[in-house]
Write a protein that holds these residues in place. Sequence first.
Motif, PDB file in Angstrom:
ATOM      1  N   GLU A 181      19.675 -24.472  14.038  1.00 11.73           N
ATOM      2  CA  GLU A 181      18.829 -24.958  12.943  1.00 11.73           C
ATOM      3  C   GLU A 181      17.502 -24.199  12.925  1.00 11.73           C
ATOM      4  O   GLU A 181      17.014 -23.795  11.870  1.00 11.73           O
ATOM      5  CB  GLU A 181      18.564 -26.457  13.102  1.00 11.73           C
ATOM      6  N   ASN A 195      24.009 -24.896   2.911  1.00 13.84           N
ATOM      7  CA  ASN A 195      25.203 -25.627   3.334  1.00 13.84           C
ATOM      8  C   ASN A 195      25.354 -25.591   4.849  1.00 13.84           C
ATOM      9  O   ASN A 195      25.716 -26.599   5.473  1.00 13.84           O
ATOM     10  CB  ASN A 195      26.451 -25.041   2.671  1.00 13.84           C
ATOM     11  N   ILE A 196      25.092 -24.426   5.428  1.00 11.93           N
ATOM     12  CA  ILE A 196      25.169 -24.295   6.886  1.00 11.93           C
ATOM     13  C   ILE A 196      24.114 -25.174   7.550  1.00 11.93           C
ATOM     14  O   ILE A 196      24.384 -25.843   8.552  1.00 11.93           O
ATOM     15  CB  ILE A 196      24.991 -22.821   7.310  1.00 11.93           C
ATOM     16  N   HIS A 204      25.181 -28.653   7.622  1.00  8.91           N
ATOM     17  CA  HIS A 204      26.208 -28.828   8.653  1.00  8.91           C
ATOM     18  C   HIS A 204      25.566 -28.982  10.031  1.00  8.91           C
ATOM     19  O   HIS A 204      25.943 -29.865  10.812  1.00  8.91           O
ATOM     20  CB  HIS A 204      27.148 -27.621   8.646  1.00  8.91           C
ATOM     21  N   TYR A 205      24.591 -28.133  10.328  1.00  9.27           N
ATOM     22  CA  TYR A 205      23.900 -28.216  11.620  1.00  9.27           C
ATOM     23  C   TYR A 205      23.184 -29.556  11.771  1.00  9.27           C
ATOM     24  O   TYR A 205      23.153 -30.147  12.857  1.00  9.27           O
ATOM     25  CB  TYR A 205      22.890 -27.086  11.766  1.00  9.27           C
ATOM     26  N   VAL A 227      23.978 -32.442  10.474  1.00 12.87           N
ATOM     27  CA  VAL A 227      24.969 -33.485  10.762  1.00 12.87           C
ATOM     28  C   VAL A 227      25.398 -33.405  12.225  1.00 12.87           C
ATOM     29  O   VAL A 227      25.485 -34.426  12.930  1.00 12.87           O
ATOM     30  CB  VAL A 227      26.196 -33.347   9.835  1.00 12.87           C
ATOM     31  N   ALA A 228      25.673 -32.186  12.685  1.00 13.97           N
ATOM     32  CA  ALA A 228      26.091 -31.992  14.075  1.00 13.97           C
ATOM     33  C   ALA A 228      25.006 -32.458  15.040  1.00 13.97           C
ATOM     34  O   ALA A 228      25.289 -33.102  16.052  1.00 13.97           O
ATOM     35  CB  ALA A 228      26.418 -30.522  14.314  1.00 13.97           C
ATOM     36  N   LYS A 238      24.725 -20.794   0.587  1.00  6.40           N
ATOM     37  CA  LYS A 238      25.489 -20.787   1.834  1.00  6.40           C
ATOM     38  C   LYS A 238      24.599 -21.188   3.009  1.00  6.40           C
ATOM     39  O   LYS A 238      25.006 -21.982   3.864  1.00  6.40           O
ATOM     40  CB  LYS A 238      26.076 -19.392   2.073  1.00  6.40           C
ATOM     41  N   SER A 282      22.909 -26.740  18.728  1.00  2.00           N
ATOM     42  CA  SER A 282      22.755 -27.093  17.320  1.00  2.00           C
ATOM     43  C   SER A 282      21.296 -26.986  16.878  1.00  2.00           C
ATOM     44  O   SER A 282      20.996 -26.468  15.789  1.00  2.00           O
ATOM     45  CB  SER A 282      23.272 -28.508  17.078  1.00  2.00           C
TER      46      SER A 282
END
Length: 324
Positions: free
Chosen positions: A224, A190-191, A194-195, A197-198, A187, A220
């Motif tokens: 991270e 995955n988070i 996501h960060y 990409v953002a 998890k 963001s």
Amino acid sequence: MKPLSYEMSFPEVCSDISKWKELIMETGNLPAELMSGEESIDVGRWYILYLLQEGLNEKAEQALASLDRGIYADTLGGAWLYLTDMSLLIERKDFSEAMIAGEQSLRMLAAMDTDRSHVDYIAIVAVIIYNLARIHHSVGENLRAEKELMKAQKLLEKLAKKNKSRFGASIVNAIEASTTIFNSRIKQMNILAHYQVATDLYLDKAHKGITQAIHDLVDSLQKEGDLHLKIGNYRDAVKYYTKALRYQKKVTPKMGERELRLSINMGRALLRIAARQSTGEQLLRSLLPLAERLDAANEKNEIQALLEHKGKSFDFMGFLKKIF
């Protein structure tokens, strides 16, 4: 992660306390009658176990606080009492004090002139390490928790081969804990993805000078950094906090609450990198006047706590290597 049972690590008593057990189970209280030395010591710690088994944790804490720990010095019973302190403190989420109690238990074990292959000795060590994994999992440090859990599992497997009825349930708990930590790490990864990409999306807009995009980018980057800090990637955490501060300066040149939080987190990460501890200490000291100016009492206390405990973290795993 489920806690391991208190009974599993409870060292055998040295005297026959059957009549006192019956009296305690009948009345729910520690007998007021005067007992002889060894018998009194055994009954005292068994009473703690009884309260815990009955779910009377608050009463158990009171009984622990009233015990004369001196009479349990350098005994397996004494080490178990500190281990019990550790477990109860974890339940209350007082992780700092729980670590101290675990250290006291481990130091007492190390100081004992006894058979270190005895099941009671290994059982206490196994639960200390398992508890460390519980603490680190609770604060999101799953990489450390995973390493500690693996060590605890090896000891528990060794114990289960000697006494399956006593230690079998603990192995099941440890296996379930492995799954929990593994899923938590997935998890987190995955988070983190996501960060990342953002961050890439905001970065392009930030370079064009769009103020809201810069704020989003800083947010963001901070997230991270926070996640890298949790999973033990301290150098990466410093890198992201540095970037966040640099972009934050573009929109708010003056140091404020956000800059304070980013800088404290970066100082925390720097303290965990051996070669950069002095840099972390200098940074944190420089933040105290800012915390005072902003009337940020919680942040000031956090900085002072970090400076007070810098370099004092007890190396449980390193200490264990000296025992076994």
